[in-house]
Design a protein around this motif. Structure first.
Motif, PDB file in Angstrom:
ATOM      1  N   TYR A 143       0.834  -1.201   0.000  1.00  0.00           N
ATOM      2  CA  TYR A 143       0.000   0.000   0.000  1.00  0.00           C
ATOM      3  C   TYR A 143       0.867   1.249   0.000  1.00  0.00           C
ATOM      4  CZ  TYR A 143      -3.131   3.632   1.762  1.00  0.00           C
ATOM      5  OH  TYR A 143      -3.831   4.806   1.921  1.00  0.00           O
ATOM      6  N   GLN A 144       1.864   1.259   0.845  1.00  0.00           N
ATOM      7  CA  GLN A 144       2.710   2.442   0.967  1.00  0.00           C
ATOM      8  C   GLN A 144       3.471   2.738  -0.324  1.00  0.00           C
ATOM      9  OE1 GLN A 144       4.830   0.975   4.327  1.00  0.00           O
ATOM     10  NE2 GLN A 144       3.114   1.295   5.742  1.00  0.00           N
ATOM     11  N   LYS A 145       3.956   1.697  -1.001  1.00  0.00           N
ATOM     12  CA  LYS A 145       4.667   1.891  -2.265  1.00  0.00           C
ATOM     13  C   LYS A 145       3.721   2.432  -3.342  1.00  0.00           C
ATOM     14  CE  LYS A 145       8.039  -1.822  -1.482  1.00  0.00           C
ATOM     15  NZ  LYS A 145       8.494  -3.171  -1.942  1.00  0.00           N
ATOM     16  N   LEU A 146       2.520   1.873  -3.395  1.00  0.00           N
ATOM     17  CA  LEU A 146       1.563   2.311  -4.400  1.00  0.00           C
ATOM     18  C   LEU A 146       1.148   3.761  -4.160  1.00  0.00           C
ATOM     19  CD1 LEU A 146       0.071   1.181  -6.874  1.00  0.00           C
ATOM     20  CD2 LEU A 146      -1.802   0.539  -5.349  1.00  0.00           C
ATOM     21  N   LYS A 147       0.981   4.127  -2.907  1.00  0.00           N
ATOM     22  CA  LYS A 147       0.602   5.503  -2.567  1.00  0.00           C
ATOM     23  C   LYS A 147       1.698   6.479  -3.008  1.00  0.00           C
ATOM     24  CE  LYS A 147      -2.269   8.218  -0.155  1.00  0.00           C
ATOM     25  NZ  LYS A 147      -2.460   7.928   1.274  1.00  0.00           N
ATOM     26  N   ARG A 148       2.937   6.079  -2.853  1.00  0.00           N
ATOM     27  CA  ARG A 148       4.048   6.957  -3.258  1.00  0.00           C
ATOM     28  C   ARG A 148       4.017   7.191  -4.766  1.00  0.00           C
ATOM     29  NH1 ARG A 148       9.167   5.965  -4.833  1.00  0.00           N
ATOM     30  NH2 ARG A 148       8.980   3.742  -4.356  1.00  0.00           N
ATOM     31  N   HIS A 149       3.759   6.161  -5.536  1.00  0.00           N
ATOM     32  CA  HIS A 149       3.688   6.329  -6.989  1.00  0.00           C
ATOM     33  C   HIS A 149       2.490   7.188  -7.382  1.00  0.00           C
ATOM     34  CE1 HIS A 149       6.829   3.841  -8.935  1.00  0.00           C
ATOM     35  NE2 HIS A 149       6.873   3.264  -7.744  1.00  0.00           N
ATOM     36  N   TYR A 150       1.414   7.103  -6.638  1.00  0.00           N
ATOM     37  CA  TYR A 150       0.250   7.950  -6.901  1.00  0.00           C
ATOM     38  C   TYR A 150       0.636   9.420  -6.817  1.00  0.00           C
ATOM     39  CZ  TYR A 150      -4.313  10.141  -6.203  1.00  0.00           C
ATOM     40  OH  TYR A 150      -5.421  10.948  -6.306  1.00  0.00           O
ATOM     41  N   HIS A 151       1.392   9.786  -5.801  1.00  0.00           N
ATOM     42  CA  HIS A 151       1.797  11.182  -5.639  1.00  0.00           C
ATOM     43  C   HIS A 151       2.862  11.570  -6.664  1.00  0.00           C
ATOM     44  CE1 HIS A 151      -0.701  11.866  -2.203  1.00  0.00           C
ATOM     45  NE2 HIS A 151      -0.141  10.896  -1.492  1.00  0.00           N
ATOM     46  N   ILE A 152       3.743  10.639  -7.018  1.00  0.00           N
ATOM     47  CA  ILE A 152       4.749  10.952  -8.045  1.00  0.00           C
ATOM     48  C   ILE A 152       4.073  11.298  -9.364  1.00  0.00           C
ATOM     49  CG2 ILE A 152       6.565   9.937  -9.484  1.00  0.00           C
ATOM     50  CD1 ILE A 152       7.472   8.356  -7.027  1.00  0.00           C
ATOM     51  N   LEU A 153       3.028  10.562  -9.721  1.00  0.00           N
ATOM     52  CA  LEU A 153       2.348  10.788 -10.989  1.00  0.00           C
ATOM     53  C   LEU A 153       1.606  12.114 -11.030  1.00  0.00           C
ATOM     54  CD1 LEU A 153       0.954   7.232 -11.777  1.00  0.00           C
ATOM     55  CD2 LEU A 153       2.553   8.541 -13.169  1.00  0.00           C
ATOM     56  N   ALA A 154       1.381  12.721  -9.863  1.00  0.00           N
ATOM     57  CA  ALA A 154       0.699  14.020  -9.850  1.00  0.00           C
ATOM     58  C   ALA A 154       1.497  15.073 -10.608  1.00  0.00           C
ATOM     59  CB  ALA A 154       0.455  14.472  -8.411  1.00  0.00           C
TER      60      ALA A 154
ATOM     61  N   ALA B 143      -1.541  -0.871 -25.230  1.00  0.00           N
ATOM     62  CA  ALA B 143      -2.537  -0.422 -24.247  1.00  0.00           C
ATOM     63  C   ALA B 143      -1.895  -0.166 -22.889  1.00  0.00           C
ATOM     64  CB  ALA B 143      -3.651  -1.457 -24.124  1.00  0.00           C
ATOM     65  N   VAL B 144      -0.947  -1.018 -22.504  1.00  0.00           N
ATOM     66  CA  VAL B 144      -0.249  -0.825 -21.228  1.00  0.00           C
ATOM     67  C   VAL B 144       0.601   0.434 -21.263  1.00  0.00           C
ATOM     68  CG1 VAL B 144       1.593  -1.752 -19.774  1.00  0.00           C
ATOM     69  CG2 VAL B 144      -0.248  -3.248 -20.542  1.00  0.00           C
ATOM     70  N   LEU B 145       1.342   0.614 -22.344  1.00  0.00           N
ATOM     71  CA  LEU B 145       2.268   1.739 -22.430  1.00  0.00           C
ATOM     72  C   LEU B 145       1.549   3.061 -22.677  1.00  0.00           C
ATOM     73  CD1 LEU B 145       5.085   0.056 -24.556  1.00  0.00           C
ATOM     74  CD2 LEU B 145       5.080   0.489 -22.098  1.00  0.00           C
ATOM     75  N   ASP B 146       0.373   3.010 -23.266  1.00  0.00           N
ATOM     76  CA  ASP B 146      -0.351   4.242 -23.600  1.00  0.00           C
ATOM     77  C   ASP B 146      -1.220   4.758 -22.455  1.00  0.00           C
ATOM     78  OD1 ASP B 146       0.494   5.132 -26.039  1.00  0.00           O
ATOM     79  OD2 ASP B 146      -0.974   4.010 -27.205  1.00  0.00           O
ATOM     80  N   ARG B 147      -1.149   4.150 -21.295  1.00  0.00           N
ATOM     81  CA  ARG B 147      -1.936   4.626 -20.158  1.00  0.00           C
ATOM     82  C   ARG B 147      -1.398   5.983 -19.708  1.00  0.00           C
ATOM     83  NH1 ARG B 147      -1.951   0.363 -17.808  1.00  0.00           N
ATOM     84  NH2 ARG B 147      -4.079  -0.412 -17.625  1.00  0.00           N
ATOM     85  N   SER B 148      -2.238   6.996 -19.728  1.00  0.00           N
ATOM     86  CA  SER B 148      -1.805   8.351 -19.368  1.00  0.00           C
ATOM     87  C   SER B 148      -1.567   8.457 -17.865  1.00  0.00           C
ATOM     88  CB  SER B 148      -2.860   9.375 -19.790  1.00  0.00           C
ATOM     89  OG  SER B 148      -4.017   9.242 -18.974  1.00  0.00           O
ATOM     90  N   PRO B 149      -0.787   9.455 -17.425  1.00  0.00           N
ATOM     91  CA  PRO B 149      -0.612   9.641 -15.972  1.00  0.00           C
ATOM     92  C   PRO B 149      -1.938   9.826 -15.240  1.00  0.00           C
ATOM     93  CG  PRO B 149       1.025  10.901 -17.174  1.00  0.00           C
ATOM     94  CD  PRO B 149       0.078  10.357 -18.202  1.00  0.00           C
ATOM     95  N   ALA B 150      -2.881  10.537 -15.867  1.00  0.00           N
ATOM     96  CA  ALA B 150      -4.184  10.746 -15.218  1.00  0.00           C
ATOM     97  C   ALA B 150      -4.943   9.428 -15.098  1.00  0.00           C
ATOM     98  CB  ALA B 150      -5.003  11.762 -16.009  1.00  0.00           C
TER      99      ALA B 150
END
Length: 440
Positions: free
Chosen positions: A111-122, A198-205
């Motif tokens: 969970y903690q790792k995924l949350k960090r990537h969520y904020h990085i993508l912002a 499809a995997v690579l074309d996923r936008s940051p949003a």
């Protein structure tokens, strides 16, 4: 409409508040409990900002109650007071929501790792899109290849400069594609195809939206309370045995078909059944086994089945030759233990209302498939002996059926995570095999 009715019913069930009282705000700003809850729920920023303070407060309460209701359905065992609705109501009444919400933050490293990537993508507002085109194999040229190199670099893959033409899918680039495909559960041929695009074309949003949904799914798991636990990620087709906060064992699994999905749940392993027999569910008997027997009169006998029929409220054994195969119900079939038994040699017993469990399988070839949503809902294990031995069981050599009790209650979580962070600290996405994203 159904979602609106559920929301209205949830609001009707809320305790009565004093006029103007808010749970999550003070003087128009989020209080400490509200800040914690907002970080757990991760509302879409612009939509949340457009709400009034009172609307935000009601939204936070409603969404948190929905999480608590989902926990109740997820757990196949009695919920602790802290983890259920009663704990929320108690903290609310006692004015201790700050401490209560602080205890709700998941303590799982995933969970903690995924949350960090969520904020990085912002901070990632743009990305390189791949132009549409045909499948590109190693050695072939295509206008998408320069964009592919740039996109992989954005995702953290280091590639050498091309020695030949920049629009050719050379060997280093193909190897990088193979790593991407393997991580995301795709056929790892090193080709650029539609699934990989499809995997690579996923936008940051779009990535943040999917991460947000998966972070909410982590909220269903209780705190780490035991030294070891098993986590089966359904869309990833993988079981992991954790020891403390580190993975101790990992293996491929087969999960339920889209029309027969494996449920999300929390339970525990209570026993190991060695050389099990198999009593298929009524649906399997009606939809698969009886039609197979009607097509081939020797099918059930060859596969080791015996028959029971319902008579006057009890089950009576009947010869397969005497059975009326036109019956659509009232027939119970039992497959004897043996090499061809559908459960293989080992079955891990887990109490749950769905009657699903972990088990062996005589057909190991299917573990070579990239997509392994192939079962009737139960989890087939690629290496059941390794799991049994890792959990402390010594397997008997004889062929008789035995039930070996567990030394303790080992938690098992069947979860639906379509994105996670792998050992290389990269975001990984898997296919949404049951089309659940968007329902969270």
């Amino acid at each position: 409409m159904l979602r609106l009715i559920i929301i209205l019913l949830g609001l009707l069930c809320l305790p009565v508040r004093a006029q103007g009282e808010m749970l999550w705000h003070h003087n128009g700003e989020l209080n400490r409990a509200g800040q914690t809850l907002t970080q757990l729920l991760l509302p879409e920023e612009s939509a949340f900002a457009a709400l009034s303070v009172a609307e935000k407060d009601r939204w936070l309460t409603r969404e948190w109650r929905q999480i608590l209701n989902r926990r109740q359905r997820f757990s196949q065992l009695p919920l602790s007071t802290e983890w259920g609705l009663a704990g929320f109501e108690s903290a609310w009444s006692a004015g201790k929501l700050d401490d209560y919400m602080a205890r709700q933050v998941p303590d799982y490293p995933g969970y903690q790792k995924l949350k960090r990537h969520y904020h990085i993508l912002a901070g990632s507002r743009s990305y390189t899109r791949l132009p549409p085109g045909p499948e590109v194999r190693p050695g072939e040229r295509d206008r998408a290849i320069p964009a592919l190199r740039q996109r992989l670099a954005e995702l953290g893959y280091r590639l050498p400069e091309p020695r030949g033409r920049a629009d050719a899918l050379d060997r280093p680039l193909s190897e990088a594609l193979t790593r991407v495909q393997r991580a995301h559960g795709l056929q790892d041929k090193g080709w650029l195809n539609n699934e990989t695009r499809a995997v690579l074309d996923r936008s940051p949003a779009a990535a943040r939206d999917e991460i947000r949904q998966n972070l909410r799914r982590w909220l269903l798991l209780p705190p780490i309370a035991t030294e070891r636990y098993v986590l089966v990620n359904i869309p990833a087709y993988r079981l992991t045995l954790y020891h403390g906060r580190q993975p101790d064992l990992s293996m491929k699994v087969i999960v339920g078909r889209p029309d027969w999905p494996t449920p999300e749940l929390a339970t525990y392993i209570k026993a190991l059944k060695v050389n099990p027999d198999w009593t298929p569910t009524d649906n399997i008997v009606r939809e698969e086994l009886l039609p197979a027997q009607r097509r081939d009169s020797g099918y059930l006998a060859r596969h080791g089945f015996s028959a029971l029929v319902s008579q006057d409220g009890s089950w009576v054994k009947m010869s397969l030759a005497e059975l009326d195969w036109s019956r659509g119900s009232g027939v119970r079939l039992v497959q004897a233990p043996g090499p061809g038994n559908a459960l293989g040699r080992l079955k891990f017993e887990m109490p749950n209302r769905f009657d699903v469990y972990l088990h062996d399988t005589p057909d190991k070839t299917l573990f070579g498939e990239a997509g392994r949503a192939l079962s009737h809902g139960c989890i087939r294990l690629a290496e059941p002996e390794r799991l049994a031995e890792s959990l402390g069981w010594r397997l008997p050599e004889h062929q008789q059926t035995r039930i070996l009790p567990a030394s303790g209650e080992l938690p098992v979580y069947l979860v639906y995570f379509t994105t996670w962070v792998n050992d290389e600290d990269r975001l990984v996405f898997s296919p949404d095999i049951y089309r659940k994203n968007g329902d969270v």
